[in-house]
Design a protein around this motif. Sequence first.
Motif, short mmCIF file in Angstrom:
data_model
loop_
_atom_site.label_atom_id
_atom_site.label_comp_id
_atom_site.label_asym_id
_atom_site.label_seq_id
_atom_site.Cartn_x
_atom_site.Cartn_y
_atom_site.Cartn_z
N GLN A 134 -10.39 -8.31 14.10
CA GLN A 134 -9.64 -7.13 14.55
C GLN A 134 -8.65 -7.48 15.64
O GLN A 134 -7.51 -7.02 15.62
N GLY B 169 -8.50 -0.94 11.28
CA GLY B 169 -9.77 -1.11 10.58
C GLY B 169 -9.59 -1.34 9.08
O GLY B 169 -10.27 -2.19 8.49
N GLU B 170 -8.70 -0.59 8.46
CA GLU B 170 -8.42 -0.78 7.03
C GLU B 170 -7.87 -2.17 6.76
O GLU B 170 -8.23 -2.82 5.77
N VAL C 299 -8.32 -4.89 8.64
CA VAL C 299 -9.36 -5.89 8.89
C VAL C 299 -10.24 -6.05 7.65
O VAL C 299 -10.63 -7.17 7.29
N GLU C 300 -10.54 -4.94 6.98
CA GLU C 300 -11.38 -5.00 5.78
C GLU C 300 -10.74 -5.79 4.65
O GLU C 300 -11.43 -6.35 3.80
N LEU C 301 -9.41 -5.86 4.64
CA LEU C 301 -8.69 -6.49 3.54
C LEU C 301 -8.21 -7.91 3.84
O LEU C 301 -7.70 -8.59 2.94
N SER D 284 -4.63 1.90 9.14
CA SER D 284 -5.25 1.65 10.44
C SER D 284 -5.62 0.17 10.56
O SER D 284 -5.70 -0.55 9.56
N GLU E 120 0.82 -1.22 0.00
CA GLU E 120 0.00 0.00 0.00
C GLU E 120 0.86 1.27 0.00
O GLU E 120 0.40 2.33 -0.38
#
Length: 112
Positions: free
Chosen positions: A58, A48-49, A51-53, A46, A41
């Motif tokens: 978390q 959160g970012e 975890v989304e990927l 973060s 990247e």
Amino acid sequence: MNTSQRGVQPLSHDDAVTYAGWFRALSDPMRVRLLNLIASERRSMSVGELVELLPIAQSTVSHHLKILAEVRFILPERQGTSTRYKVNEACLECFPAAVRSIMGRESAPSAC
């Protein structure tokens, strides 16, 4: 010809402990993926970012980040009440040099 005749010093105990910690941090495939994701990247991210990927919770991401930060592969950056993580660019030089040192190709890097 032995290592000292080639100008390569054997690893010190402290260097061996440091390098073992680095490899231990990379011994989990998810940590390798996490480090690769942050590096790919090319920006701080973060929890959160991340975890989304990734297909993990978390709390697991946070645990892996803590281990990677302990060996300084990633650096936490506090921003207000949250923390973002970025790759420690010094690893681009230090880690390959450490591997060459372990393999007896050169002396250990001076500082990382």
